[in-house]
Enzyme design. Sequence first.
Site, mmCIF file in Angstrom:
data_model
loop_
_atom_site.group_PDB
_atom_site.id
_atom_site.type_symbol
_atom_site.label_atom_id
_atom_site.label_comp_id
_atom_site.label_asym_id
_atom_site.label_seq_id
_atom_site.Cartn_x
_atom_site.Cartn_y
_atom_site.Cartn_z
ATOM 1 N N PRO A 101 -18.976 -28.256 -28.291
ATOM 2 C CA PRO A 101 -17.912 -27.520 -28.992
ATOM 3 C C PRO A 101 -17.144 -28.469 -29.907
ATOM 4 O O PRO A 101 -16.670 -29.528 -29.466
ATOM 5 C CB PRO A 101 -17.039 -26.992 -27.847
ATOM 6 C CG PRO A 101 -17.988 -26.864 -26.694
ATOM 7 C CD PRO A 101 -18.927 -28.042 -26.829
ATOM 8 N N ASP A 139 -13.148 -42.823 -27.009
ATOM 9 C CA ASP A 139 -14.312 -41.940 -27.057
ATOM 10 C C ASP A 139 -15.599 -42.738 -27.172
ATOM 11 O O ASP A 139 -16.586 -42.480 -26.465
ATOM 12 C CB ASP A 139 -14.218 -40.995 -28.255
ATOM 13 C CG ASP A 139 -12.956 -40.162 -28.251
ATOM 14 O OD1 ASP A 139 -12.119 -40.351 -27.343
ATOM 15 O OD2 ASP A 139 -12.795 -39.327 -29.151
ATOM 16 N N GLY A 189 -11.355 -32.061 -29.258
ATOM 17 C CA GLY A 189 -10.979 -33.183 -28.428
ATOM 18 C C GLY A 189 -12.039 -33.574 -27.431
ATOM 19 O O GLY A 189 -11.751 -34.200 -26.406
ATOM 20 N N LEU A 190 -13.303 -33.244 -27.700
ATOM 21 C CA LEU A 190 -14.420 -33.614 -26.825
ATOM 22 C C LEU A 190 -15.307 -34.687 -27.455
ATOM 23 O O LEU A 190 -16.376 -34.981 -26.945
ATOM 24 C CB LEU A 190 -15.263 -32.385 -26.485
ATOM 25 C CG LEU A 190 -14.549 -31.292 -25.683
ATOM 26 C CD1 LEU A 190 -15.457 -30.075 -25.510
ATOM 27 C CD2 LEU A 190 -14.108 -31.813 -24.317
ATOM 28 N N GLY A 247 -17.019 -34.690 -30.293
ATOM 29 C CA GLY A 247 -18.287 -34.177 -30.789
ATOM 30 C C GLY A 247 -18.812 -34.927 -31.992
ATOM 31 O O GLY A 247 -20.026 -35.164 -32.107
ATOM 32 N N SER A 248 -17.926 -35.310 -32.904
ATOM 33 C CA SER A 248 -18.372 -36.043 -34.092
ATOM 34 C C SER A 248 -18.862 -37.436 -33.737
ATOM 35 O O SER A 248 -19.915 -37.884 -34.218
ATOM 36 C CB SER A 248 -17.220 -36.142 -35.110
ATOM 37 O OG SER A 248 -16.884 -34.879 -35.620
ATOM 38 N N SER A 249 -18.112 -38.142 -32.887
ATOM 39 C CA SER A 249 -18.551 -39.486 -32.508
ATOM 40 C C SER A 249 -19.829 -39.434 -31.680
ATOM 41 O O SER A 249 -20.617 -40.390 -31.687
ATOM 42 C CB SER A 249 -17.446 -40.233 -31.756
ATOM 43 O OG SER A 249 -17.112 -39.603 -30.554
ATOM 44 N N ALA A 250 -20.078 -38.313 -30.976
ATOM 45 C CA ALA A 250 -21.337 -38.177 -30.237
ATOM 46 C C ALA A 250 -22.521 -38.154 -31.205
ATOM 47 O O ALA A 250 -23.563 -38.770 -30.938
ATOM 48 C CB ALA A 250 -21.320 -36.910 -29.390
#
Length: 334
Positions: free
Chosen positions: A111, A163, A115-116, A118-121
């Site tokens: 999602p 993160d 704040g999870l 997602g972009s850096s993942a």
Amino acid sequence: MIITTYAYPRAALIGNPSDGYYGKTIAFVFDNYKASVQLYETPELCFVPSSRDYTTFAGLSDLDKKICNYGYYGGIRLLKAAARKFYLYCQIHGITLPGRNFTIRYESDIPNRLGLAGSSAIITAAMRAIFEYYELSISNEEFANLVLHTERDELSIPAGLQDRVAQAYNTPVFMDFNREHMEKYGYGIYQPINIPENLNFYVGFRTDLAEGSEILHSRLRDDYNSGKPDVLAAMAEWASLSDQMKQALKNRDAATISHLIDRNFDLRCQVCAGSISDKNRRMVELARSCGASAKFTGSGGAIIGTYENEAMFETLRSTLKEYDVDIIRPSIVR
């Protein structure tokens, strides 16, 4: 040969948002969702768009939904930024790369903008694939820094190391961003820790609360740089909460863990009230009304907390579902 790599969403358990301010945090990644990257050799360097990069839509309502969820720029920019930062890293370190190109593509069901991380993942998975393709290695500390600087330098996204450290280590990590250590080495003191499997954590989110972390961090950075006493005091307390959480996890002390999670959010409300929307605050309040603890996993849009038993979890699920909040039990990567 096709190289496939993964990275997972991050949940900040305690200490956020002090990670960019010489604070302390504990975070973990969980594999209920993932960003995946595929890379294979081709004559030219090619970046393949994903569904969030499409420029054709069913209509204006579909356009609006996609922009709310993914922003205006999609994910291709993340792959390009990762590739360029890798190239610059090699130049700085005198690494000569073989003259071969690749095609790279990504998919992600994390999602977005909640704040999870997602972009850096996506960047983390891309970096992993590129390093593997060129048969290069890098320490976890350096890798986290490289991903962070990809976001900061190439994409102008204000962010902290938390993160990227959690995603680099792929295990729960206690992070001490001690100023002296950071200024000397360029990274913090990172200690992988154990989160007991019998502790009951949940993560909840609603996609219509998507908001980039840069909004919070830009405001907080100004207050921190200007030396506002309440902000400096909050940073010190968040660090203390992280130390206490580390011990509570070791002791399997569920009551203390719950209290620390609640205090983390209450302190955030004291110093970042203008950055917390009513809908985000309501999500925490509803979770607490069910008897659960609750705080943001990052900068808003998603929450994390603890619950006591299955009955409380079902109450939490049904209550938050009425508010369009999805609840999951995070499968912590250990």
